[in-house]
Design an enzyme around this catalytic site. Structure first.
Site, PDB file in Angstrom:
ATOM      1  N   CYS A   9       0.834  -1.201   0.000  1.00 31.58           N
ATOM      2  CA  CYS A   9       0.000   0.000   0.000  1.00 31.58           C
ATOM      3  C   CYS A   9       0.873   1.256   0.000  1.00 31.58           C
ATOM      4  O   CYS A   9       0.586   2.222  -0.714  1.00 31.58           O
ATOM      5  CB  CYS A   9      -0.893   0.003   1.235  1.00 31.58           C
ATOM      6  N   HIS A  26       6.871 -27.490  20.515  1.00 30.00           N
ATOM      7  CA  HIS A  26       5.472 -27.037  20.553  1.00 30.00           C
ATOM      8  C   HIS A  26       4.446 -28.115  20.232  1.00 30.00           C
ATOM      9  O   HIS A  26       3.259 -27.888  20.339  1.00 30.00           O
ATOM     10  CB  HIS A  26       5.305 -25.816  19.651  1.00 30.00           C
ATOM     11  N   CYS A  81      13.325 -18.128  17.632  1.00 31.67           N
ATOM     12  CA  CYS A  81      13.192 -19.548  17.963  1.00 31.67           C
ATOM     13  C   CYS A  81      14.235 -20.369  17.202  1.00 31.67           C
ATOM     14  O   CYS A  81      14.862 -21.260  17.770  1.00 31.67           O
ATOM     15  CB  CYS A  81      11.793 -20.034  17.590  1.00 31.67           C
TER      16      CYS A  81
END
Lengths: 285, 151, 108
Positions: A137, A205, A246
């Site tokens: 944009c 995770h 991470c």
């Protein structure tokens, strides 16, 4: 003497293992209510998901950290969301426009939008997230310089836009363009072990979700609250910054922000959190 | 959690490091002495009593950067029954001073909350000085944890 | 760092003699003076060192801040309101800048 020390330390270690047992702690069974609006922090996982239930990282935090997110006044991340609002209304670039010049009131024009990114960018033939959409944009419509990663007001404006989707369940449309193949690629990356520690995203995770890694309670690693306020940073942290952090922590070299690898990972990890409310800016440790 | 050899090794390595630090003779830290000194300055040399003041802080802070802390002192907050000031100290920080609150009758109640930085696991102390000169203290240990991989 | 911007939450109305809760938050790094930059040089301390709340010109609550106060200082405290009027909040920076905010309250 030295020998005795080592032996007694080993004994202590063994005692520790015996007494402490499995380092597992349940995610809490509580409702996250932000300014009176109930968030979805547990959702039925989409088909093909490794878990039955998708859980917000909020459920894994201590009572004090959880409390910070429940009130948009006490949430320190909201200071940066307010900065994002100022950027939204600020004219920049050769076209003499602000975001508001075209999009008006973000509360209406951006309502719910942040829950459905990444999308497919047919022009660029790759996924596009909020940060890249802002840059597009700025370049195409405002005649302004695109933001460098995490610079300018990128995190703040992204957080402001995503805040307009607070509570909206995350869902992305993988049938757009080639998004499905990027999802596949992201999935491969999610399960690929990297670095000297030889860990994949899934090692922590998925396989060890709910357990303690040192003093940290491992969550599902959901990204529905990004950009998120981290107590450690005392500021907003973007999702690509967290991905890189991470991967760095596995002692691996890490890809650039918005690279093909991390865009694919964002598509896949966003999908893994399908059904959870957008919590931006979440508050985490 | 299934305990594999790798886990056991990791745990024992951690325990060795822990045990090793535990064995070192730890001299009384300069901050603890400084804390004592600051309390005495604040109370005018008076030893604070327990009671009246309640310090509230988490038992375990997920990150030492932002630790909520609240104090509340029993007082009518009018006439002579007034809390003048409450000082908060963190005895394990490089500089133990955290904040000092000053109240007035217009405060209505002697309660306040803020967020503080703690360098490590340590005692947090709150001392209240009343208008009549009496002083009260409360103390709480806050464990500060380190994160997962990044720390 | 963007210019510190205060946020204050005060009820718009109260009954006479009511003890209300006030919350304030201001964006500020609270540079402790304990950190070093990339080249190893100490980063000089720059914190907000004083916060005050006044009501119709009278002191309600005050705090002396030390570098152990977290970034983006937050306060929650109470005030007894006997009449309608104006709360004035001020934050004093180490560099001498003063940030302030005023809020009206109506006693019904």
């Amino acid at each position: 003497m030295k020998k005795t020390v080592v032996i007694s330390a080993l004994a202590a270690a063994l005692a520790c293992v015996g007494v402490a047992g499995p380092a597992w702690a349940d995610p809490v069974d509580e409702q996250l209510v932000i300014d009176g609006e109930t968030m979805i922090t547990r959702a039925k996982a989409p088909e093909g998901h490794p878990f039955d239930e998708v859980l917000s990282g909020w459920l894994f935090r201590t009572v004090e950290t959880r409390a910070l997110e429940t009130d948009s006044f006490t949430n320190p991340g909201m200071l940066e969301v307010e900065e994002g609002e100022a950027i939204w209304n600020k004219v920049e670039g050769s076209a003499g426009k602000s975001c508001a010049s075209c999009h008006g009131d973000a509360a209406e024009s951006m309502k719910g939008i942040g829950a459905h990114y990444p999308k497919w960018d047919a022009e660029a033939k790759r996924p596009i997230n909020i940060e890249l959409q802002i840059n597009k944009c700025r370049e195409q419509n405002m005649g302004a310089e695109p933001y460098d990663f995490d610079k300018g007001g990128q995190k703040q404006l992204t957080a402001y836009i995503k805040r307009q989707a607070l509570g909206e369940p995350v869902s992305i449309d993988l049938s757009q363009g080639d998004l499905q193949s990027w999802w596949e690629k992201g999935k491969d990356l999610y399960y690929t072990r990297t670095g000297q520690l030889n860990l994949s995203c899934a090692s922590c995770h998925e396989a060890n979700m709910g357990k303690m890694i040192r003093a940290d309670h491992l969550s599902q690693g959901q990204i529905n609250g990004f950009p998120t306020y981290r107590l450690k940073n005392a500021g907003l942290v973007s999702v690509h910054n967290r991905f890189r952090g991470c991967i760095r922590d596995t002692r691996a070299s890490f890809p650039k922000a918005f690279s093909d690898e991390l865009m694919a990972l964002e598509v896949y990890v966003t999908w893994r959190g399908s059904g959870l409310s957008v919590e931006t800016p979440a508050v985490r440790q | 959690m299934k305990l594999t050899r790798r886990h056991a090794l990791g745990l024992s390595a951690g325990a060795i490091a822990f045990a090793a630090t535990g064995l070192r003779a730890v001299p009384a830290s300069a901050s603890v002495e400084d804390t004592e000194k600051r309390i005495m300055e604040f109370t005018g040399g008076k030893a604070p009593e327990s009671g009246k003041i309640t310090l509230d802080a988490p038992e375990i802070a997920e990150n030492g950067n932002t630790v909520p802390v609240s104090v509340s002192v029993e007082s009518a907050m009018s006439g002579d029954d007034l809390v003048e000031s409450v000082m908060i100290l963190a005895e394990g920080n490089p500089n133990p001073a955290v904040a000092t609150f000053h109240f007035t009758a217009l405060s209505g109640a002697a309660t306040a909350t803020t967020r503080m930085r703690l360098a490590k696991t340590q005692n947090v102390i709150a001392v209240a000085r009343m208008k009549d000169g009496s002083v009260f203290m409360d103390k709480k240990e806050v464990k500060v944890t380190i994160g997962g991989c990044g720390g | 760092m963007a210019a510190p911007k205060p946020r204050v939450k005060v009820p718009k109305t109260a009954s006479a003699g009511e003890v209300i809760t006030i919350k304030t938050l201001i964006s500020h790094n609270m540079e402790s003076g304990q950190r070093k930059d990339k080249d190893g040089n100490p980063i000089p301390r720059q914190i907000i060192n004083k916060f005050t709340c006044e009501f119709n010109g009278q002191k309600v609550f005050e705090c002396d801040l030390d570098p152990a106060i977290s970034a983006n200082p937050f306060f929650e405290f109470s005030a007894k309101v006997n009449e309608s009027g104006t709360f004035k909040f001020t934050w004093v920076d180490d560099d001498g800048s003063v940030y302030s905010s005023e809020n009206q309250i109506e006693v019904k």
